[in-house]
Write a protein that holds these residues in place. Structure first.
Motif, PDB file in Angstrom:
ATOM      1  N   GLU A 192      55.632  34.046  41.853  1.00 11.53           N
ATOM      2  CA  GLU A 192      55.123  32.816  42.445  1.00 11.53           C
ATOM      3  C   GLU A 192      53.604  32.859  42.541  1.00 11.53           C
ATOM      4  O   GLU A 192      52.916  31.850  42.283  1.00 11.53           O
ATOM      5  CB  GLU A 192      55.732  32.613  43.833  1.00 11.53           C
ATOM      6  N   LEU A 193      53.053  34.019  42.875  1.00 13.51           N
ATOM      7  CA  LEU A 193      51.601  34.161  42.968  1.00 13.51           C
ATOM      8  C   LEU A 193      50.954  33.979  41.597  1.00 13.51           C
ATOM      9  O   LEU A 193      49.915  33.305  41.470  1.00 13.51           O
ATOM     10  CB  LEU A 193      51.276  35.538  43.538  1.00 13.51           C
ATOM     11  N   MET A 194      51.558  34.554  40.575  1.00 10.69           N
ATOM     12  CA  MET A 194      51.023  34.380  39.222  1.00 10.69           C
ATOM     13  C   MET A 194      51.094  32.912  38.794  1.00 10.69           C
ATOM     14  O   MET A 194      50.171  32.396  38.143  1.00 10.69           O
ATOM     15  CB  MET A 194      51.809  35.261  38.246  1.00 10.69           C
ATOM     16  N   ASN A 198      47.968  30.230  37.758  1.00 13.69           N
ATOM     17  CA  ASN A 198      47.927  29.389  36.554  1.00 13.69           C
ATOM     18  C   ASN A 198      47.820  27.912  36.902  1.00 13.69           C
ATOM     19  O   ASN A 198      47.113  27.159  36.219  1.00 13.69           O
ATOM     20  CB  ASN A 198      49.174  29.644  35.705  1.00 13.69           C
ATOM     21  N   GLN A 199      48.487  27.486  37.960  1.00 13.31           N
ATOM     22  CA  GLN A 199      48.368  26.092  38.376  1.00 13.31           C
ATOM     23  C   GLN A 199      46.963  25.787  38.866  1.00 13.31           C
ATOM     24  O   GLN A 199      46.426  24.694  38.608  1.00 13.31           O
ATOM     25  CB  GLN A 199      49.405  25.784  39.463  1.00 13.31           C
ATOM     26  N   LEU A 200      46.354  26.749  39.548  1.00 14.31           N
ATOM     27  CA  LEU A 200      44.976  26.553  40.004  1.00 14.31           C
ATOM     28  C   LEU A 200      44.034  26.420  38.810  1.00 14.31           C
ATOM     29  O   LEU A 200      43.121  25.578  38.814  1.00 14.31           O
ATOM     30  CB  LEU A 200      44.558  27.731  40.885  1.00 14.31           C
ATOM     31  N   GLU A 201      44.265  27.234  37.793  1.00  8.60           N
ATOM     32  CA  GLU A 201      43.433  27.144  36.589  1.00  8.60           C
ATOM     33  C   GLU A 201      43.627  25.801  35.888  1.00  8.60           C
ATOM     34  O   GLU A 201      42.656  25.197  35.396  1.00  8.60           O
ATOM     35  CB  GLU A 201      43.789  28.288  35.644  1.00  8.60           C
ATOM     36  N   ILE A 202      44.859  25.304  35.860  1.00 10.67           N
ATOM     37  CA  ILE A 202      45.137  23.999  35.253  1.00 10.67           C
ATOM     38  C   ILE A 202      44.405  22.895  36.018  1.00 10.67           C
ATOM     39  O   ILE A 202      43.801  21.984  35.430  1.00 10.67           O
ATOM     40  CB  ILE A 202      46.657  23.732  35.230  1.00 10.67           C
ATOM     41  N   ILE A 203      44.440  22.973  37.340  1.00  8.16           N
ATOM     42  CA  ILE A 203      43.772  21.957  38.155  1.00  8.16           C
ATOM     43  C   ILE A 203      42.269  21.985  37.924  1.00  8.16           C
ATOM     44  O   ILE A 203      41.616  20.932  37.815  1.00  8.16           O
ATOM     45  CB  ILE A 203      44.109  22.183  39.647  1.00  8.16           C
ATOM     46  N   SER A 274      47.413  37.469  35.870  1.00  6.01           N
ATOM     47  CA  SER A 274      48.092  36.179  35.723  1.00  6.01           C
ATOM     48  C   SER A 274      47.787  35.487  34.408  1.00  6.01           C
ATOM     49  O   SER A 274      48.355  34.431  34.114  1.00  6.01           O
ATOM     50  CB  SER A 274      47.690  35.249  36.883  1.00  6.01           C
ATOM     51  N   GLN A 275      46.912  36.067  33.595  1.00 10.72           N
ATOM     52  CA  GLN A 275      46.502  35.382  32.378  1.00 10.72           C
ATOM     53  C   GLN A 275      47.645  35.258  31.368  1.00 10.72           C
ATOM     54  O   GLN A 275      47.708  34.284  30.616  1.00 10.72           O
ATOM     55  CB  GLN A 275      45.323  36.116  31.738  1.00 10.72           C
ATOM     56  N   PHE A 277      50.814  34.945  32.090  1.00  7.26           N
ATOM     57  CA  PHE A 277      52.037  34.430  32.710  1.00  7.26           C
ATOM     58  C   PHE A 277      52.733  33.418  31.810  1.00  7.26           C
ATOM     59  O   PHE A 277      53.960  33.411  31.694  1.00  7.26           O
ATOM     60  CB  PHE A 277      51.698  33.789  34.061  1.00  7.26           C
ATOM     61  N   GLY A 278      51.954  32.565  31.176  1.00  5.17           N
ATOM     62  CA  GLY A 278      52.558  31.548  30.314  1.00  5.17           C
ATOM     63  C   GLY A 278      53.240  32.105  29.090  1.00  5.17           C
ATOM     64  O   GLY A 278      54.095  31.439  28.489  1.00  5.17           O
ATOM     65  N   THR A 279      52.862  33.311  28.705  1.00  2.00           N
ATOM     66  CA  THR A 279      53.456  33.917  27.506  1.00  2.00           C
ATOM     67  C   THR A 279      54.570  34.904  27.843  1.00  2.00           C
ATOM     68  O   THR A 279      55.112  35.549  26.938  1.00  2.00           O
ATOM     69  CB  THR A 279      52.370  34.646  26.687  1.00  2.00           C
ATOM     70  N   LEU A 280      54.895  35.042  29.144  1.00  2.00           N
ATOM     71  CA  LEU A 280      55.990  35.933  29.513  1.00  2.00           C
ATOM     72  C   LEU A 280      57.300  35.439  28.902  1.00  2.00           C
ATOM     73  O   LEU A 280      57.614  34.249  28.971  1.00  2.00           O
ATOM     74  CB  LEU A 280      56.138  36.004  31.037  1.00  2.00           C
ATOM     75  N   ILE A 281      58.024  36.355  28.312  1.00  2.00           N
ATOM     76  CA  ILE A 281      59.318  36.010  27.724  1.00  2.00           C
ATOM     77  C   ILE A 281      60.404  36.592  28.612  1.00  2.00           C
ATOM     78  O   ILE A 281      60.481  37.820  28.774  1.00  2.00           O
ATOM     79  CB  ILE A 281      59.447  36.568  26.298  1.00  2.00           C
TER      80      ILE A 281
END
Length: 477
Positions: A192-194, A198-203, A274-275, A277-281
């Protein structure tokens, strides 16, 4: 009293005790149902991810360090470990109950007996040695060993020890189940923290995009192509997105401190990467067969030990209806003067007695205790069956969740790609006066929401793997 009368009385007493013991209320134990479905989703693969140690299941070094620290420092877990120590000491206490109790002791005192009693008259006419009668005030000094023993005829005391053993084993399984939940809670909070990072970076990226779009809108307003309304709407959208940034930042602080609390330390930054996180499989998880839950899940084993304890409690409560045999003995020295303690064998004193005691009239208390033990045994059966059913449903729900989240993530990803392309298109159309500013604004809003939901779905995927691992009984070993 003659020997025949004494024998008759003893026989009547024993007969009465036996009759009282035979009138024990008849209570039937409830038998637990241990049957579970043959498979999850008709799969017969016996490979079970719940048997994988957590050190091999969670490969992220930062997450590994957090879990390892929590297992050593978590206060609630350490409190539970002390409860296990208390349960272990209870075993030793119950074990000593069916062994003889032997004590050493001594004492001194004085006694004044009236001469107008049978003992006083006897003492007045008795000479301790020639020419000296028993004193009116008689001192008394003794030193010896004293023993008492309840003969465990009906195994009441031994069964009580077995109850303590079952409770001790149940407390261990309770600790294991707490470890499973602790590992799971840290892992879900970590993912959840990761996701929040990522959501903070998107914002932040969306704020930059909206700020650039606002600059364009202002230029268009200066060129009299749009009104002040368009500028204000875009300014409001920038402020709204900035407020979302602060909300996410607060969620990050709360999540970090939740992890810090579980780890047993004061607030500090939680190390993470957290960088990627989006590529975690999400890893493939094997559910095995449902019958393995009986051995893997600590809460099921805990319920099983609790059930065993209640069955033994019924035996202990039933034994209260039977007569108990106690033996007491003493051996030592006693004299009216300490100087005569060593004058043996005259100063020797010894005793040996046995007693057979059992309930006869007004047995309401032990009957109620017996019925309560029976009710608790039935409760334990239902709790055991409920625990098994809950474990199976948890696994079934998580397996379905993993499958649906995988499909959901694919659709969300397609939505983000489509909306990202539409954002560029809407800006080009707006510059060429072929699209309204509201189309640009709504497109930016939609792509932000879609990207946030995509990260949320990835977090749900990772948490589904953690929850399935926990539901299968993993994490405690």
């Amino acid at each position: 009293m003659s020997k025949n009368r004494l024998s008759t009385c003893l026989g009547l007493v024993i007969l009465a005790l036996c009759n009282a013991a035979c009138s024990v209320p008849h209570l039937v134990q409830k038998t637990e149902n241990r049957k579970v479905p043959a498979s999850f989703n008709n799969s017969q693969d016996s490979t079970n991810s719940g048997r994988v140690p957590w050190k091999d299941y969670f490969t992220d070094p930062y997450l590994y360090a957090l879990i390892d620290t929590a297992l050593a420092n978590n206060q609630e877990l350490n409190i539970t470990k002390q409860e296990i120590e208390i349960a272990n000491n209870e075993i030793k206490s119950r074990q000593g109950a069916y062994l003889p109790f032997v004590s050493l002791g001594g004492g001194t005192g004085i006694d004044k007996v009236s001469r107008y009693t049978s003992q006083g008259a006897s003492d007045a006419s008795t000479e301790i040695r020639p020419g000296v009668a028993t004193p009116d005030v008689l001192p008394n000094t003794y030193l010896g060993a004293f023993a008492s023993w309840e003969v465990d005829i009906w195994h009441k005391l031994r069964n009580a020890r077995k109850v303590a053993v079952a409770n001790y084993l149940a407390s261990i399984e309770g600790k294991n189940f707490m470890v499973t939940n602790l590992v799971s809670e840290i892992a879900t909070s970590y993912y959840e923290l990761m996701a929040l990072d990522n959501q903070l970076e998107i914002i932040k990226r969306n704020i930059d995009i909206l700020t650039n779009a606002l600059t364009i809108i202002r230029q268009e307003k200066d060129a009299a192509r749009v009104t002040e309304l368009a500028v204000r709407r875009f300014e409001a959208e920038v402020f709204k997105t900035q407020s979302m940034q602060y909300d996410i930042q607060q969620q990050i602080i709360v999540t970090e401190n939740r992890i810090n609390f579980l780890v047993g330390r004061y607030p500090q930054r939680v190390q993470r990467n957290s960088q990627n996180f989006g590529t975690l499989i999400p890893a493939k998880i094997n559910s095995g067969i449902p019958s393995q839950l009986l051995a893997n899940r600590p809460d099921i084993r805990q319920a099983e030990y609790n059930l065993e304890a209640t069955k033994l409690d019924m035996r202990v409560a039933k034994a209260n209806f039977y007569p108990s045999l106690t033996i007491s003995a003493s051996l030592g020295l006693m004299a009216y003067s300490p100087w005569y303690l060593l004058n043996t064998p005259q100063s020797l004193m010894a005793s040996l007695a046995g007693g057979l005691v059992g309930p006869w009239i007004n047995r309401n208390a032990i009957t109620a205790t017996y019925k309560n033990a029976s009710a608790r045994q039935i409760q334990a059966v239902y709790n055991y069956e409920r625990t098994i059913l809950n474990a199976y449903i948890e696994v079934a729900n998580q397996l379905s969740n993993i499958d649906n989240l995988e499909k959901n993530y694919t659709m969300k990803n397609n939505q983000v790609q489509a909306l990202t392309q539409s954002t560029n298109i809407s800006l080009k159309l707006f510059r060429s006066a072929r699209a309204d500013y509201m189309e640009v604004l709504l497109t930016q809003r939609d792509v932000l929401q879609a990207r946030m939901e995509l990260v949320e779905t990835r977090m749900q995927q990772m948490n589904a793997l953690v929850n399935t691992y926990r539901a299968l009984g993993g994490g405690w070993n």
